[in-house]
Structure formats: C-alpha cells, structure tokens
Design an enzyme around this catalytic site. Structure first.
Site, PDB file in Angstrom:
ATOM      1  N   ARG A   1       0.727  -1.298   0.066  1.00 44.40           N
ATOM      2  CA  ARG A   1       0.018  -0.034   0.107  1.00 44.40           C
ATOM      3  C   ARG A   1       0.733   1.326  -0.104  1.00 44.40           C
ATOM      4  NH1 ARG A   1      -4.166   0.050   4.396  1.00 44.40           N
ATOM      5  NH2 ARG A   1      -4.998   1.694   3.119  1.00 44.40           N
ATOM      6  N   CYS A   2       2.225   1.179   0.279  1.00 43.70           N
ATOM      7  CA  CYS A   2       2.963   2.272   0.199  1.00 43.70           C
ATOM      8  C   CYS A   2       3.707   2.554  -1.158  1.00 43.70           C
ATOM      9  CB  CYS A   2       4.300   1.923   1.308  1.00 43.70           C
ATOM     10  SG  CYS A   2       5.570   3.017   1.454  1.00 43.70           S
ATOM     11  N   THR A   3       3.482   3.815  -1.574  1.00 47.71           N
ATOM     12  CA  THR A   3       4.161   4.206  -2.867  1.00 47.71           C
ATOM     13  C   THR A   3       5.730   3.849  -2.783  1.00 47.71           C
ATOM     14  OG1 THR A   3       2.612   5.671  -3.245  1.00 47.71           O
ATOM     15  CG2 THR A   3       4.448   5.963  -4.374  1.00 47.71           C
TER      16      THR A   3
END
Length: 114
Positions: free
Chosen positions: A9-11
């Site tokens: 979920r983390c860019t």
C-alpha cells in the site's frame, strides 16, 4: 539473497520493489504487516541498519500519535511497540547480507545493489 520488507500500500515500497525487479538480482519479499518480524529478527534488522529503534518508528501513524507520541521509551520498549504494532516499522527495508537500508529515497537501494 536480498530481502525487502514490503507494504504494497506504500508508494515508496512499491518503487523499491520495482527497482529490485529491474536489478535482475534474486530477492525475497516479506510482507511485514502479514508476517511481522519477531523481537530477535527486529533487533537484527536494527543492528544491520545501524540505527536506534526509535529511528525506525513511523511517527505519522495513528497508533503512534494515539499511544506513543511524547513518550520516552527505552530501546527495548520501542522494539516491543513495533512487534505489537508492525505498522510502526518504517518501510521499505532492504537487506543484503550484513547491510541494510531504509529505501527512502528509493535511490538508497543502490547502497545494497552496488
């Protein structure tokens, strides 16, 4: 073997994973929110990073602001907090042998890939 502690979920974590894929080197993905490191594994990661446990804490997370902000804890207590709440662990962490980096910015991966 290279290991990435990853949160999809983390860019920044997705960018790091992309860089590892482009490198052509073999690596393992650890989805640390699903399979969090235990206390001894976390201590080893922190040792390889060469930082204090508090430096690995994500201070913008809700669990931090609600439970830990403004508190002074020992290194052991911060490690216990990350074991109890893996969302507090900064990401992505890339490990190769006895070296480790927090890949923020993504270019820090080059320290591992050589």
């Amino acid at each position: 073997m290279i290991t990435i502690y990853h949160n999809n979920r983390c860019t920044k974590s997705r960018c790091a994973l992309d860089e590892l894929e482009k490198s052509g080197k073999a690596f393992e993905v650890v989805y640390y929110l699903e399979t969090p490191p235990n206390k001894s594994e976390l201590k080893e990661i922190i040792r390889k990073l060469g930082i204090k446990p508090f430096e690995l804490i994500r201070k913008g997370e809700k669990v931090f602001t609600e439970n830990y902000k403004g508190k002074i804890l020992t290194d052991e207590e911060w490690i216990d907090a990350m074991v109890a709440h893996p969302i507090l662990i900064e990401r992505p962490i890339i490990i190769s042998g006895d070296q480790a980096v927090i890949a923020r910015p993504t270019e820090k991966i080059k320290e591992i890939l050589g």
